[in-house]
Design a protein around this motif. Structure first.
Motif, PDB file in Angstrom:
ATOM      1  N   LEU A   1     -13.153  91.252  25.657  1.00 43.10           N
ATOM      2  CA  LEU A   1     -13.848  92.080  24.671  1.00 43.10           C
ATOM      3  C   LEU A   1     -12.887  92.620  23.616  1.00 43.10           C
ATOM      4  O   LEU A   1     -13.202  92.629  22.421  1.00 43.10           O
ATOM      5  CB  LEU A   1     -14.587  93.222  25.359  1.00 43.10           C
ATOM      6  CG  LEU A   1     -15.754  92.809  26.256  1.00 43.10           C
ATOM      7  CD1 LEU A   1     -16.308  94.010  27.006  1.00 43.10           C
ATOM      8  CD2 LEU A   1     -16.834  92.115  25.456  1.00 43.10           C
ATOM      9  N   THR A   2     -11.718  93.052  24.049  1.00 43.71           N
ATOM     10  CA  THR A   2     -10.723  93.570  23.114  1.00 43.71           C
ATOM     11  C   THR A   2     -10.251  92.478  22.155  1.00 43.71           C
ATOM     12  O   THR A   2     -10.169  92.692  20.938  1.00 43.71           O
ATOM     13  CB  THR A   2      -9.517  94.150  23.888  1.00 43.71           C
ATOM     14  OG1 THR A   2      -9.988  95.194  24.736  1.00 43.71           O
ATOM     15  CG2 THR A   2      -8.456  94.687  22.961  1.00 43.71           C
TER      16      THR A   2
ATOM     17  N   ASP B   1     -13.006  91.558  19.682  1.00 37.05           N
ATOM     18  CA  ASP B   1     -13.130  92.576  18.638  1.00 37.05           C
ATOM     19  C   ASP B   1     -12.032  92.403  17.593  1.00 37.05           C
ATOM     20  O   ASP B   1     -12.303  92.456  16.387  1.00 37.05           O
ATOM     21  CB  ASP B   1     -13.069  93.975  19.267  1.00 37.05           C
ATOM     22  CG  ASP B   1     -13.285  95.066  18.252  1.00 37.05           C
ATOM     23  OD1 ASP B   1     -14.307  95.017  17.534  1.00 37.05           O
ATOM     24  OD2 ASP B   1     -12.439  95.979  18.160  1.00 37.05           O
ATOM     25  N   ALA B   2     -10.803  92.171  18.044  1.00 35.65           N
ATOM     26  CA  ALA B   2      -9.695  91.973  17.104  1.00 35.65           C
ATOM     27  C   ALA B   2      -9.932  90.731  16.246  1.00 35.65           C
ATOM     28  O   ALA B   2      -9.734  90.761  15.025  1.00 35.65           O
ATOM     29  CB  ALA B   2      -8.380  91.848  17.875  1.00 35.65           C
TER      30      ALA B   2
ATOM     31  N   ALA C   1     -12.814  89.312  15.528  1.00 37.70           N
ATOM     32  CA  ALA C   1     -13.941  89.551  14.616  1.00 37.70           C
ATOM     33  C   ALA C   1     -13.508  90.394  13.419  1.00 37.70           C
ATOM     34  O   ALA C   1     -13.918  90.134  12.282  1.00 37.70           O
ATOM     35  CB  ALA C   1     -15.082  90.236  15.365  1.00 37.70           C
ATOM     36  N   ARG C   2     -12.665  91.392  13.656  1.00 36.85           N
ATOM     37  CA  ARG C   2     -12.182  92.218  12.539  1.00 36.85           C
ATOM     38  C   ARG C   2     -11.321  91.400  11.590  1.00 36.85           C
ATOM     39  O   ARG C   2     -11.423  91.531  10.369  1.00 36.85           O
ATOM     40  CB  ARG C   2     -11.398  93.424  13.060  1.00 36.85           C
ATOM     41  CG  ARG C   2     -12.308  94.556  13.496  1.00 36.85           C
ATOM     42  CD  ARG C   2     -11.545  95.818  13.874  1.00 36.85           C
ATOM     43  NE  ARG C   2     -11.084  95.678  15.262  1.00 36.85           N
ATOM     44  CZ  ARG C   2      -9.818  95.606  15.636  1.00 36.85           C
ATOM     45  NH1 ARG C   2      -8.862  95.679  14.747  1.00 36.85           N
ATOM     46  NH2 ARG C   2      -9.496  95.469  16.901  1.00 36.85           N
TER      47      ARG C   2
END
Length: 72
Positions: free
Chosen positions: A24-25, A28-29, A31-32
């Motif tokens: 998940l982390t 998220d990175a 995707a950003r």
């Protein structure tokens, strides 16, 4: 001795739970970074090398999750 009204401390995460959090982390990175790739502001743009690194990190995290999820 903990009081009956005090919240219990959660058990430590299992290897599979840690692997899920890592995926998940990393997602998220990634995707950003993908979102900032097309940023209007030049200072916030990310180069292809950073995007490739974030994707590789995500792939490795998914591999670790698969390994942690295999039945023994």
């Amino acid at each position: 001795m903990p009081s009956p009204n005090a919240p219990a401390t959660p058990p430590p995460p299992t290897p599979q739970e840690r692997a899920v959090q890592e995926v998940l982390t990393c997602f998220d990175a990634y995707a950003r970074i993908r979102a900032s790739r097309d940023s209007v502001l030049a200072a916030s743009r990310i180069g292809p090398r950073e995007e490739e690194r974030a994707f590789a990190d995500l792939q490795q995290a998914v591999d670790r999750l698969r390994t942690a999820s295999r039945p023994r």
